[in-house]
Motif scaffolding. Structure first.
Motif, PDB file in Angstrom:
ATOM      1  N   HIS A 241     -25.048   5.339  -1.315  1.00  0.00           N
ATOM      2  CA  HIS A 241     -24.774   3.915  -1.097  1.00  0.00           C
ATOM      3  C   HIS A 241     -24.312   3.319  -2.423  1.00  0.00           C
ATOM      4  O   HIS A 241     -25.079   3.225  -3.373  1.00  0.00           O
ATOM      5  N   LEU A 242     -23.049   2.900  -2.458  1.00  0.00           N
ATOM      6  CA  LEU A 242     -22.471   2.282  -3.649  1.00  0.00           C
ATOM      7  C   LEU A 242     -22.286   0.798  -3.396  1.00  0.00           C
ATOM      8  O   LEU A 242     -21.571   0.404  -2.476  1.00  0.00           O
TER       9      LEU A 242
ATOM     10  N   GLU B  48     -18.400   4.555   5.264  1.00  0.00           N
ATOM     11  CA  GLU B  48     -18.549   3.203   5.804  1.00  0.00           C
ATOM     12  C   GLU B  48     -18.239   2.209   4.689  1.00  0.00           C
ATOM     13  O   GLU B  48     -18.768   2.320   3.582  1.00  0.00           O
ATOM     14  N   ILE B  49     -17.366   1.238   4.984  1.00  0.00           N
ATOM     15  CA  ILE B  49     -16.886   0.296   3.975  1.00  0.00           C
ATOM     16  C   ILE B  49     -17.135  -1.116   4.476  1.00  0.00           C
ATOM     17  O   ILE B  49     -16.740  -1.472   5.599  1.00  0.00           O
ATOM     18  N   ILE B  50     -17.780  -1.942   3.640  1.00  0.00           N
ATOM     19  CA  ILE B  50     -18.044  -3.335   3.997  1.00  0.00           C
ATOM     20  C   ILE B  50     -17.533  -4.234   2.880  1.00  0.00           C
ATOM     21  O   ILE B  50     -17.973  -4.117   1.728  1.00  0.00           O
ATOM     22  N   ALA B  51     -16.603  -5.111   3.215  1.00  0.00           N
ATOM     23  CA  ALA B  51     -16.136  -6.139   2.286  1.00  0.00           C
ATOM     24  C   ALA B  51     -16.681  -7.470   2.784  1.00  0.00           C
ATOM     25  O   ALA B  51     -16.190  -8.031   3.771  1.00  0.00           O
TER      26      ALA B  51
ATOM     27  N   LEU C 294     -21.540   5.044   1.786  1.00  0.00           N
ATOM     28  CA  LEU C 294     -21.439   3.625   2.119  1.00  0.00           C
ATOM     29  C   LEU C 294     -20.959   2.877   0.880  1.00  0.00           C
ATOM     30  O   LEU C 294     -21.581   2.947  -0.181  1.00  0.00           O
ATOM     31  N   ILE C 295     -19.839   2.178   1.013  1.00  0.00           N
ATOM     32  CA  ILE C 295     -19.290   1.349  -0.066  1.00  0.00           C
ATOM     33  C   ILE C 295     -19.406  -0.098   0.373  1.00  0.00           C
ATOM     34  O   ILE C 295     -18.834  -0.504   1.395  1.00  0.00           O
ATOM     35  N   GLU C 296     -20.159  -0.874  -0.385  1.00  0.00           N
ATOM     36  CA  GLU C 296     -20.456  -2.257   0.006  1.00  0.00           C
ATOM     37  C   GLU C 296     -20.073  -3.197  -1.126  1.00  0.00           C
ATOM     38  O   GLU C 296     -20.630  -3.129  -2.232  1.00  0.00           O
TER      39      GLU C 296
END
Length: 399
Positions: free
Chosen positions: A121-122, A178-181, A152-154
Motif C-alpha cells: 500500500h503506497l 488498485e489506484i485511488i485519486a 494499492l496506490i492512493e
C-alpha cells in the motif's frame, strides 16, 4: 458474480452498443457479454473457470501461454523481488478484506487476489507534492516460477505525485493494481514492462478518480513473451479527468496486449485515450481493445479514444477494436478512432528528397510516431531511457 441469463430461441433487441467481438459459446443457451460494463466480477476463481480463447475478453490472447497463471495454486515468494522508493508505504495486514472498489473480472486477477493476501500500500499524504517519481522496481528471478501480487496506490486529497512500476527479469506474474485519486489529487502512474523474452505478465489496473481529481496513466510495453496489462478507470467524481496513454513495440514472437476501459460516471468529466504501437518480425502481435462508457449521469462529458499502429515488417499483426457506449444525450463530445498501416511513402519521400538515406528516414518516421507518447510522461530521465529503448529496437530491425 452474475449468473448467465437463459436466452430465448430468437434474438432480442438491445439499446446498448454491441461489441462485434462478442460470441455465444453455446448457441441458443446463453446471452453473450455484449459490453465491457456487463462483464462479471468475482473474488472467487471458481466463478470464472479456465478461459478457452472463445470468450470475448480472451479471443485475441494465446491462453495456452498463460497456463501457469490459470492454476489455482499458491505462488512462489522467491519468484520476484520489489525494491521501493517511497514516502510512506506499508503492507496491508492479512484479513483486511477486499479493496475499496477493486473487483476481479478475470481468472488471473481473482487468483492474484486469493494467493497474494498481503499487498503493498503506497500512500501520498494529503496536500503532499512530490517532484521526483516514486519507483517500484519489480525484478523476476525465474521464468519457471509463478508469482501473485497486489499493489494499492492512493493519492490523498490535493496531493501530487508520479509512481513508476518498473518490471524487469523473468517470471510468471499475475498482478492487481488498485489506484485511488481522491478529491483534487493529481496522480500519474506509469507501468513499464521491460521483461526478458520468456516472461509472462497478466495485470489488472483498476482506478477510481474522485471529484476534481486527475489521473494520467501510462502502459509502456517492450519486453516479455506475453504481456497483458488491462487498465480500468472510473471517473467517479464531478470534474474528474483521466488521460490514458500507451506505447508498445512488439518483436518476433511477442504478444503485447491492453484492454482499456474508461467509465465516465460523474458529471463534467474529461477523458483522453491514446495508444500507439509498432510491430516487427514474424509472429509479432499486439492487441488493443478500447471501451468507453458514458453513463446516464455523466452530463457534460468530453471523451475521445484512439489507437494507432505501425507495422514495420511482414508477419506482424495488430488487432485494434474501439467501442463506445453513450447513455446520455447531454455531452460535449465523444469519439473513437483506430488505424493500422505501414510506412507513409510521402514522409519517406520527403526525407529522402532532402538527402536522408532510406534506412535513416525509416528510423526517423518510427521515432517521431512513438515519441509522441514518450514526451507526455513529464519525467525527463524516463523519457530518455524509453527513447533509447526505441532506438535499440529500430537498430535490431535494421541489422
Amino acid at each position: 458474480m452474475t449468473a448467465p441469463t437463459t436466452a430465448p430461441a430468437v434474438a432480442q433487441d438491445t439499446h446498448a452498443h454491441v461489441d462485434p467481438a462478442a460470441q455465444v459459446a453455446d448457441a441458443g443457451k446463453t446471452v453473450p457479454v455484449q459490453t465491457r460494463s456487463e462483464r462479471p466480477h468475482s473474488f472467487d476463481p471458481a466463478d470464472f473457470g479456465a478461459p478457452t480463447g472463445r470468450e470475448v475478453n480472451w479471443k485475441h490472447t494465446p491462453v495456452a501461454q498463460l497456463k501457469g497463471l490459470l492454476a489455482d495454486e499458491p505462488g512462489d515468494d522467491s519468484a520476484l523481488s520489489i525494491d521501493l522508493d517511497a514516502v510512506e508505504a506499508y503492507l496491508v495486514p492479512d484479513g483486511d478484506g477486499h479493496g475499496e472498489f477493486f473487483r476481479p473480472e478475470d481468472l488471473p486477477s481473482a487468483l492474484a487476489w486469493k494467493h497474494a493476501p498481503r499487498g503493498l500500500h503506497l500512500r501520498i499524504g494529503q496536500g503532499d507534492e512530490i517532484d521526483g517519481p516514486i519507483v517500484l522496481r519489480i525484478d523476476g528471478r525465474d521464468a519457471g516460477k509463478r508469482a501473485f501480487g497486489q499493489i494499492l496506490i492512493e493519492a490523498m486529497p490535493n496531493s501530487r505525485a508520479t509512481v513508476l512500476l518498473d518490471h524487469h527479469g523473468s517470471a510468471q506474474y499475475a498482478q492487481n493494481v488498485e489506484i485511488i485519486a481522491r478529491d483534487g489529487a493529481r496522480l500519474t502512474v506509469v507501468s513499464v514492462q521491460r521483461w526478458a523474452d520468456d516472461a509472462i505478465h497478466a495485470a489488472a489496473h483498476q482506478a477510481r478518480v474522485d471529484k476534481d481529481a486527475a489521473l494520467t496513466h501510462f502502459v509502456v510495453s517492450f519486453g516479455g513473451g506475453l504481456v497483458r496489462v488491462n487498465p480500468n478507470v472510473e471517473l467517479a467524481g464531478a470534474g474528474s479527468e483521466a488521460r490514458l496513454y500507451g506505447l508498445s513495440y512488439a518483436d518476433a514472437g511477442q504478444h503485447l496486449e491492453s484492454q482499456v476501459y474508461l467509465h465516465h460516471k460523474g458529471a463534467h468529466t474529461t477523458g483522453d485515450v491514446l495508444y500507439k504501437g509498432a510491430l516487427q518480425g514474424e509472429g509479432a502481435h499486439s492487441v488493443w481493445v478500447g471501451d468507453v462508457l458514458i453513463g446516464p449521469d455523466a452530463t457534460g462529458t468530453d471523451s475521445y479514444e484512439a489507437n494507432r499502429n505501425l507495422v514495420l515488417t511482414e508477419g506482424a499483426r495488430a488487432d485494434s477494436i474501439p467501442n463506445l457506449e453513450i447513455e446520455t444525450g447531454d455531452i460535449l463530445g465523444a469519439g473513437h478512432a483506430s488505424a493500422t498501416g505501414r510506412f507513409d511513402d510521402e514522409q519517406l519521400f520527403y526525407l529522402q528528397a532532402r538527402g536522408i538515406d532510406e534506412e535513416e528516414a525509416r528510423r526517423l518516421v518510427v521515432l517521431g510516431f512513438l515519441s509522441d507518447i514518450v514526451q507526455r510522461l513529464g519525467v525527463p530521465s524516463l523519457e530518455q531511457e524509453l527513447l533509447q529503448a526505441i532506438e535499440a529496437e529500430l537498430a535490431a530491425v535494421n541489422a
